[in-house]
Scaffold this motif. Structure first.
Motif, PDB file in Angstrom:
ATOM      1  N   THR A   1       0.825  -1.225   0.000  1.00 16.97           N
ATOM      2  CA  THR A   1       0.000   0.000   0.000  1.00 16.97           C
ATOM      3  C   THR A   1       0.852   1.264   0.000  1.00 16.97           C
ATOM      4  O   THR A   1       0.336   2.358  -0.217  1.00 16.97           O
ATOM      5  CB  THR A   1      -0.903   0.063   1.249  1.00 16.97           C
ATOM      6  OG1 THR A   1      -0.061   0.196   2.417  1.00 16.97           O
ATOM      7  CG2 THR A   1      -1.786  -1.153   1.390  1.00 16.97           C
ATOM      8  N   LYS A   2       2.150   1.111   0.324  1.00 18.13           N
ATOM      9  CA  LYS A   2       3.097   2.236   0.423  1.00 18.13           C
ATOM     10  C   LYS A   2       2.789   3.170   1.602  1.00 18.13           C
ATOM     11  O   LYS A   2       3.370   4.252   1.718  1.00 18.13           O
ATOM     12  CB  LYS A   2       3.178   3.041  -0.875  1.00 18.13           C
ATOM     13  CG  LYS A   2       3.685   2.204  -2.054  1.00 18.13           C
ATOM     14  CD  LYS A   2       3.994   3.091  -3.244  1.00 18.13           C
ATOM     15  CE  LYS A   2       4.756   2.380  -4.341  1.00 18.13           C
ATOM     16  NZ  LYS A   2       4.207   1.119  -4.803  1.00 18.13           N
ATOM     17  N   LEU A   3       1.885   2.757   2.480  1.00 12.99           N
ATOM     18  CA  LEU A   3       1.607   3.579   3.669  1.00 12.99           C
ATOM     19  C   LEU A   3       2.830   3.617   4.584  1.00 12.99           C
ATOM     20  O   LEU A   3       3.055   4.576   5.309  1.00 12.99           O
ATOM     21  CB  LEU A   3       0.398   3.022   4.440  1.00 12.99           C
ATOM     22  CG  LEU A   3      -0.964   3.173   3.759  1.00 12.99           C
ATOM     23  CD1 LEU A   3      -2.050   2.461   4.555  1.00 12.99           C
ATOM     24  CD2 LEU A   3      -1.317   4.647   3.594  1.00 12.99           C
TER      25      LEU A   3
ATOM     26  N   THR B   1     -19.436  -1.523  -0.636  1.00 13.65           N
ATOM     27  CA  THR B   1     -19.818  -1.243  -2.032  1.00 13.65           C
ATOM     28  C   THR B   1     -18.842  -0.266  -2.691  1.00 13.65           C
ATOM     29  O   THR B   1     -18.460  -0.432  -3.841  1.00 13.65           O
ATOM     30  CB  THR B   1     -21.243  -0.631  -2.072  1.00 13.65           C
ATOM     31  OG1 THR B   1     -22.113  -1.538  -1.403  1.00 13.65           O
ATOM     32  CG2 THR B   1     -21.723  -0.417  -3.495  1.00 13.65           C
ATOM     33  N   ASP B   2     -18.459   0.770  -1.953  1.00 10.60           N
ATOM     34  CA  ASP B   2     -17.598   1.804  -2.519  1.00 10.60           C
ATOM     35  C   ASP B   2     -16.527   2.186  -1.490  1.00 10.60           C
ATOM     36  O   ASP B   2     -16.776   2.977  -0.581  1.00 10.60           O
ATOM     37  CB  ASP B   2     -18.443   3.038  -2.900  1.00 10.60           C
ATOM     38  CG  ASP B   2     -17.578   4.190  -3.406  1.00 10.60           C
ATOM     39  OD1 ASP B   2     -16.362   3.986  -3.613  1.00 10.60           O
ATOM     40  OD2 ASP B   2     -18.121   5.297  -3.587  1.00 10.60           O
TER      41      ASP B   2
ATOM     42  N   VAL C   1      -8.526  -0.536   1.718  1.00  9.93           N
ATOM     43  CA  VAL C   1      -8.850  -1.903   2.151  1.00  9.93           C
ATOM     44  C   VAL C   1      -9.879  -2.505   1.190  1.00  9.93           C
ATOM     45  O   VAL C   1     -10.905  -1.878   0.911  1.00  9.93           O
ATOM     46  CB  VAL C   1      -9.413  -1.893   3.598  1.00  9.93           C
ATOM     47  CG1 VAL C   1      -9.789  -3.297   4.031  1.00  9.93           C
ATOM     48  CG2 VAL C   1      -8.415  -1.280   4.562  1.00  9.93           C
ATOM     49  N   PRO C   2      -9.618  -3.724   0.639  1.00  7.88           N
ATOM     50  CA  PRO C   2     -10.559  -4.299  -0.327  1.00  7.88           C
ATOM     51  C   PRO C   2     -11.918  -4.646   0.308  1.00  7.88           C
ATOM     52  O   PRO C   2     -12.006  -4.784   1.532  1.00  7.88           O
ATOM     53  CB  PRO C   2      -9.845  -5.567  -0.816  1.00  7.88           C
ATOM     54  CG  PRO C   2      -8.722  -5.802   0.118  1.00  7.88           C
ATOM     55  CD  PRO C   2      -8.421  -4.531   0.842  1.00  7.88           C
TER      56      PRO C   2
ATOM     57  N   THR D   1      -7.035  -0.772   9.234  1.00  4.79           N
ATOM     58  CA  THR D   1      -8.355  -1.380   8.976  1.00  4.79           C
ATOM     59  C   THR D   1      -9.292  -0.870  10.062  1.00  4.79           C
ATOM     60  O   THR D   1      -8.833  -0.389  11.102  1.00  4.79           O
ATOM     61  CB  THR D   1      -8.315  -2.924   9.056  1.00  4.79           C
ATOM     62  OG1 THR D   1      -7.875  -3.321  10.365  1.00  4.79           O
ATOM     63  CG2 THR D   1      -7.407  -3.522   8.010  1.00  4.79           C
ATOM     64  N   ALA D   2     -10.597  -0.979   9.802  1.00  4.10           N
ATOM     65  CA  ALA D   2     -11.576  -0.555  10.810  1.00  4.10           C
ATOM     66  C   ALA D   2     -12.251  -1.797  11.357  1.00  4.10           C
ATOM     67  O   ALA D   2     -13.119  -2.370  10.709  1.00  4.10           O
ATOM     68  CB  ALA D   2     -12.596   0.393  10.186  1.00  4.10           C
TER      69      ALA D   2
END
Ligand SMILES: [Fe+2]
Length: 387
Positions: free
Chosen positions: A46-48, A235-236, A186-187, A145-146
């Motif tokens: 992610t390069k974070l 969804t988005d 996050v996918p 992540t949440a």
């Protein structure tokens, strides 16, 4: 009458978009000059890690990045990281990632200061019969992540090869930075099951022995936010409002379950995760309806409120009816965001029931504010499998 209890937040949380930009300042405030950045290979993609590294180095903080964190924190990964710390004069730890990365960072901070022997004495430290001789290294946790809430809890889950189990070691952050923008990439599938992990923390916190009116408040708001925003984030992924509210919900749930606690759902999830490597959030998602049915006996009013928030129409005051309807609402929600059943994960009922003796031996199961027997554990596992 409102229950007695202790209200607590273990680490200050700096929350909001772009707050990761303050990481250098927070590191300095924590007394860090040369840190180990604990990540995994997913974060490197992610390069974070590079972004955070630049922020820290701009503040004059030395950074050694380590990408060895793995799912469920196997103890040999901690050993590897501690060897790096010993050779590099590291004086602080920053964890950047999902729940396993944050837990790994916590355990590294404790083990670097107190020696690797603590990995074989996890149970003694968790029960309080042993205490750390030295203060763990300063620690900042930054979730990407949440769901985990690990940044706000006093415990880390570690997979102990010495004990052949997933167990909790007491360790907590000095400070957390919850920047919702870090969760944007996050996918969808991971967004779905990490969100359900937050929901499961809130649900179990409602019926753990130490629950308070304060932890209830945080838990119900978590459930409302997850119900409202998780489908949109799945969804988005670029839906900023949804990401922000889920990051907030995850953080609230972490505070709720640090103050109250989780219990049989997480005891079962840890056992299944250890035996079959099913992602933690999926285990929690499929177990939550079964836990709700159980909790309806001890706390029918709370489960009625939870069910109503999740969209159920519950007119009855019968614990059985409340449990069934509230559980159904969560099950429907979970399926709507693509959470697979244990069957769809390729597991058989026989395999699931192998978790029973593991759960029976896990003190976490008995933190439920009601009676836990072999029969109760069997029912929870069976109901989770039936879906
Ligand atoms: Fe969890």
């Amino acid at each position: 009458m409102l229950r007695q209890g202790v209200y607590q937040q273990i680490a200050p949380v700096l929350f909001g978009s772009k707050t990761v930009g303050q990481a250098g300042q927070k590191a300095k405030e924590a007394g860090m000059g040369n840190i180990l950045l604990v990540c995994d290979e997913g974060i490197r993609q992610t390069k974070l890690d590079a972004k955070l590294g630049r922020i820290l180095m701009d503040s004059g903080i030395g950074v050694t990045a380590w990408y060895g964190a793995q799912t469920d924190c196997p103890d040999e990964t901690v050993e590897e990281a501690v060897r790096i710390i010993d050779g590099n004069e590291i004086d602080g730890i920053i964890g950047l990632g999902g729940g396993s990365v944050l837990d790994t960072a916590k355990v590294i901070a404790a083990a670097a200061a107190n020696g690797l022997d603590i990995l074989g004495e996890v149970v003694e430290y968790l029960s309080g019969t042993k205490r750390y001789q030295h203060r763990p290294l300063p620690l900042i946790l930054i979730p990407t992540t949440a769901g985990t809430g690990s940044e706000s809890t006093f415990v880390a889950v570690v997979t102990s090869s010495r004990l052949d189990a997933k167990v909790g070691l007491p360790c907590s952050a000095d400070c957390a930075i919850v920047d919702p923008e870090l969760t944007m990439s996050v996918p969808p599938f991971v967004t779905a099951f990490t969100g359900m992990d937050a929901l499961s923390h809130a649900n179990e916190a409602l019926a753990e022995k130490k629950n308070t009116p304060h932890s209830d408040l945080l838990a119900f708001e978590t459930i409302r936010l997850v119900k409202t925003y998780l489908p949109a984030a799945v969804t988005d992924g670029s839906d900023k409002e949804a990401r922000e509210n889920l990051a907030f919900a995850s953080s609230l749930a972490g505070i709720a379950f640090n103050e109250s606690g989780v219990h049989i759902g997480h005891a079962c999830a840890h056992a299944l995760g250890h035996l079959y490597h099913v992602p933690h959030g999926i285990c929690c998602a499929v177990l939550t309806p079964a836990v709700i049915e159980l909790q309806a006996y001890a706390y029918p009013e709370k489960m009625k409120r939870l069910g109503t928030i999740m969209g159920a129409e519950i007119l009855s005051d019968s614990p059985v009816e409340i449990g069934i309807k509230a559980a159904d609402a969560v099950r429907t929600f979970s399926k709507s965001i693509g959470i697979p059943s244990l069957k769809e994960q390729g597991l058989t009922e026989e395999q699931i029931m192998k978790a029973l003796p593991v759960v029976q031996n896990d003190p976490l199961a008995y933190a439920y504010d009601g009676q836990i027997t072999e029969e109760v554990i069997r029912t929870v596992l069976q109901r989770a499998y039936q879906g």
